[in-house]
Enzyme design. Structure first.
Site, PDB file in Angstrom:
ATOM      1  N   VAL A  64       0.817  -1.233   0.000  1.00 24.40           N
ATOM      2  CA  VAL A  64       0.000   0.000   0.000  1.00 24.40           C
ATOM      3  C   VAL A  64       0.840   1.268   0.000  1.00 24.40           C
ATOM      4  O   VAL A  64       0.354   2.337  -0.348  1.00 24.40           O
ATOM      5  CB  VAL A  64      -0.990   0.037   1.190  1.00 24.40           C
ATOM      6  CG1 VAL A  64      -2.005  -1.087   1.100  1.00 24.40           C
ATOM      7  CG2 VAL A  64      -0.273   0.040   2.533  1.00 24.40           C
ATOM      8  N   ASN A  90      -7.196  -1.020   5.323  1.00 24.21           N
ATOM      9  CA  ASN A  90      -6.992  -1.710   6.600  1.00 24.21           C
ATOM     10  C   ASN A  90      -5.528  -2.047   6.885  1.00 24.21           C
ATOM     11  O   ASN A  90      -5.148  -2.181   8.052  1.00 24.21           O
ATOM     12  CB  ASN A  90      -7.837  -3.005   6.569  1.00 24.21           C
ATOM     13  CG  ASN A  90      -7.439  -3.980   7.646  1.00 24.21           C
ATOM     14  OD1 ASN A  90      -7.847  -3.847   8.801  1.00 24.21           O
ATOM     15  ND2 ASN A  90      -6.621  -4.974   7.299  1.00 24.21           N
ATOM     16  N   SER A 141      -7.810   4.232  14.928  1.00 22.21           N
ATOM     17  CA  SER A 141      -7.528   3.468  16.149  1.00 22.21           C
ATOM     18  C   SER A 141      -7.832   4.342  17.364  1.00 22.21           C
ATOM     19  O   SER A 141      -7.808   5.580  17.274  1.00 22.21           O
ATOM     20  CB  SER A 141      -6.042   3.096  16.169  1.00 22.21           C
ATOM     21  OG  SER A 141      -5.660   2.633  17.438  1.00 22.21           O
ATOM     22  N   TYR A 153       2.613   5.888  15.182  1.00 24.58           N
ATOM     23  CA  TYR A 153       1.308   5.246  14.914  1.00 24.58           C
ATOM     24  C   TYR A 153       0.151   6.176  15.273  1.00 24.58           C
ATOM     25  O   TYR A 153      -0.821   6.302  14.516  1.00 24.58           O
ATOM     26  CB  TYR A 153       1.254   3.960  15.730  1.00 24.58           C
ATOM     27  CG  TYR A 153       0.063   3.064  15.519  1.00 24.58           C
ATOM     28  CD1 TYR A 153      -0.034   2.249  14.395  1.00 24.58           C
ATOM     29  CD2 TYR A 153      -0.960   2.998  16.472  1.00 24.58           C
ATOM     30  CE1 TYR A 153      -1.116   1.384  14.223  1.00 24.58           C
ATOM     31  CE2 TYR A 153      -2.034   2.134  16.318  1.00 24.58           C
ATOM     32  CZ  TYR A 153      -2.113   1.333  15.178  1.00 24.58           C
ATOM     33  OH  TYR A 153      -3.192   0.488  15.026  1.00 24.58           O
ATOM     34  N   ALA A 155       0.213   9.443  15.372  1.00 25.24           N
ATOM     35  CA  ALA A 155       0.145  10.530  14.381  1.00 25.24           C
ATOM     36  C   ALA A 155      -0.524  10.030  13.100  1.00 25.24           C
ATOM     37  O   ALA A 155      -1.349  10.730  12.498  1.00 25.24           O
ATOM     38  CB  ALA A 155       1.552  11.050  14.082  1.00 25.24           C
ATOM     39  N   LYS A 157      -2.662   7.485  12.781  1.00 26.12           N
ATOM     40  CA  LYS A 157      -4.078   7.158  12.975  1.00 26.12           C
ATOM     41  C   LYS A 157      -4.912   8.421  13.196  1.00 26.12           C
ATOM     42  O   LYS A 157      -6.094   8.452  12.856  1.00 26.12           O
ATOM     43  CB  LYS A 157      -4.241   6.180  14.145  1.00 26.12           C
ATOM     44  CG  LYS A 157      -3.656   4.790  13.872  1.00 26.12           C
ATOM     45  CD  LYS A 157      -4.234   4.141  12.625  1.00 26.12           C
ATOM     46  CE  LYS A 157      -3.829   2.680  12.454  1.00 26.12           C
ATOM     47  NZ  LYS A 157      -4.265   2.099  11.180  1.00 26.12           N
TER      48      LYS A 157
END
Ligand code: NAI
Length: 245
Positions: A64, A90, A141, A153, A155, A157
Site C-alpha cells: 500500500v 486496513n 484506532s 502510529y 500521528a 491514525k
C-alpha cells in the site's frame, strides 16, 4: 446488509486479522472481494478458502505504501471485475518506541503504510467510483488520541481522521462516502505480539473487560460499506468496548 451482494470491494491487509475477518464477512454477504496484501501466500490461502466455498475472491499482491503497486493492482482488478464499489484501507503496522528512541525508519515505515497507504488507496479508487458512487472505510484506532510509545502510529491514525473527513467533503458530490472505524484492542496477530501483562492491563481498563474479536470490527466496517449506512459520511466510529466513554 443492504447493497453489498454482487458489489466489488477491495480489502487491504486481508491476509490476517481484521482484514481477513472483513473479507470473510463480505463474502458471507455475497460480495466479490479483492484480497490485497503484501503477504502473497496469506492472500492466496484465503482466496482458495473463499472460492472453495462458492465465493468470488480475487487475490492481488499490493504494497500500500508504493504508488506503482496501487496502479498495477487496480489495473488487474478492473480487468478482472470491471468495477470497484468500495475500499477498506486496513493494512497497518506498528513500530513502537518512546519518542527519544524512535528512529526515522520507525517513523517512515509506520506513517507510510498506515497513512500514506490509505491516501494512495483513496487516490487510486476514487476515479473508478465517480459514475456509480462508492464507499471507503479507513482503519483508525483508539491510539489516535495519543498512546505511549506510539508517536508514529498515533500521528498516522489521527492523520486518518483528517483524510477520512476531507475525502468525505470532496467526494460526496460523486456519491462516494468516506468513514473510519477506530477499534480498541482487538485479538489479531498485531496484538498477539504484545506481552500478556500489557494486554491484561488494557483489558482491566476497558469497561467491557475484554478485547474485541476481529469479527466485531468487521461487522461495523461492512455496515459502513453497505447501503444501511447510505447517509453516513465523514464519521469516525469507535468500536472499543466502551473505552473512550
Ligand atoms: P495485523 O498485523 O494482524 O494485519 C495487518 C495486515 O496488513 C497483514 O496481513 C499485513 O501483511 C498487512 N500489511 C502490512 N503492511 C502492508 C503493506 N505495506 N501493504 C499491504 N499490506 C500490508 O493487523 P490487525 O490487527 O488486523 O490490524 C488491521 C488494521 O486495524 C490496522 O490498520 C491496525 O492499525 C488497525 N487497528 C488494529 C487494532 C488492534 O488492536 N488489532 C486496534 C486499532 C486499529
Amino acid at each position: 446488509m443492504r447493497g453489498i451482494a454482487e458489489k466489488v470491494y477491495i480489502v487491504t491487509g486481508a491476509a490476517q486479522g481484521i482484514g481477513k475477518a472483513t473479507a470473510s464477512r463480505l463474502h458471507e454477504e455475497g460480495a466479490q472481494v479483492v484480497l490485497a496484501d503484501r503477504n502473497v501466500s496469506g492472500v492466496h490461502r484465503l482466496e482458495e478458502e473463499i472460492n472453495g466455498s462458492g465465493g468470488r475472491a480475487f487475490a492481488v499482491v499490493l504494497d500500500v505504501a508504493i504508488r506503482e503497486s496501487w496502479s498495477a493492482a487496480v489495473g488487474k482488478i478492473i480487468e478482472h471485475f470491471g468495477r470497484i464499489d468500495g475500499l477498506v484501507n486496513n493494512a497497518g503496522l506498528t513500530r513502537d518506541r518512546s519518542l527519544l528512541k524512535m528512529t526515522d525508519e520507525d517513523w517512515h515505515s509506520v506513517v507510510d503504510v498506515n497513512l500514506r497507504g490509505a491516501w494512495l488507496g483513496c487516490q487510486s479508487v476514487v476515479p473508478h467510483m465517480t459514475t456509480s458512487g462508492g464507499s471507503i472505510v479507513n482503519l483508525s484506532s483508539e491510539s489516535r488520541w495519543g498512546a505511549f510509545g506510539q508517536s508514529n502510529y498515533s500521528a498516522a491514525k489521527s492523520g486518518l481522521v483528517g483524510l477520512t473527513r476531507t475525502v468525505a467533503l470532496e467526494c460526496a458530490r460523486h456519491g462516494i462516502r468516506s468513514n473510519a472505524v477506530a477499534p480498541g484492542a482487538t485479538s489479531t496477530p498485531m496484538v498477539e505480539a504484545v506481552p500478556e501483562e500489557v494486554r491484561n492491563g488494557w483489558k482491566s481498563s476497558i469497561p467491557m473487560k475484554r478485547e474485541a474479536d476481529p469479527s466485531e470490527i468487521a461487522s461495523v466496517i461492512v455496515f459502513l460499506l453497505s447501503d444501511d449506512a447510505s447517509y453516513v459520511t465523514g464519521q469516525i466510529l469507535g468500536v472499543n468496548g466502551g473505552s473512550a466513554i
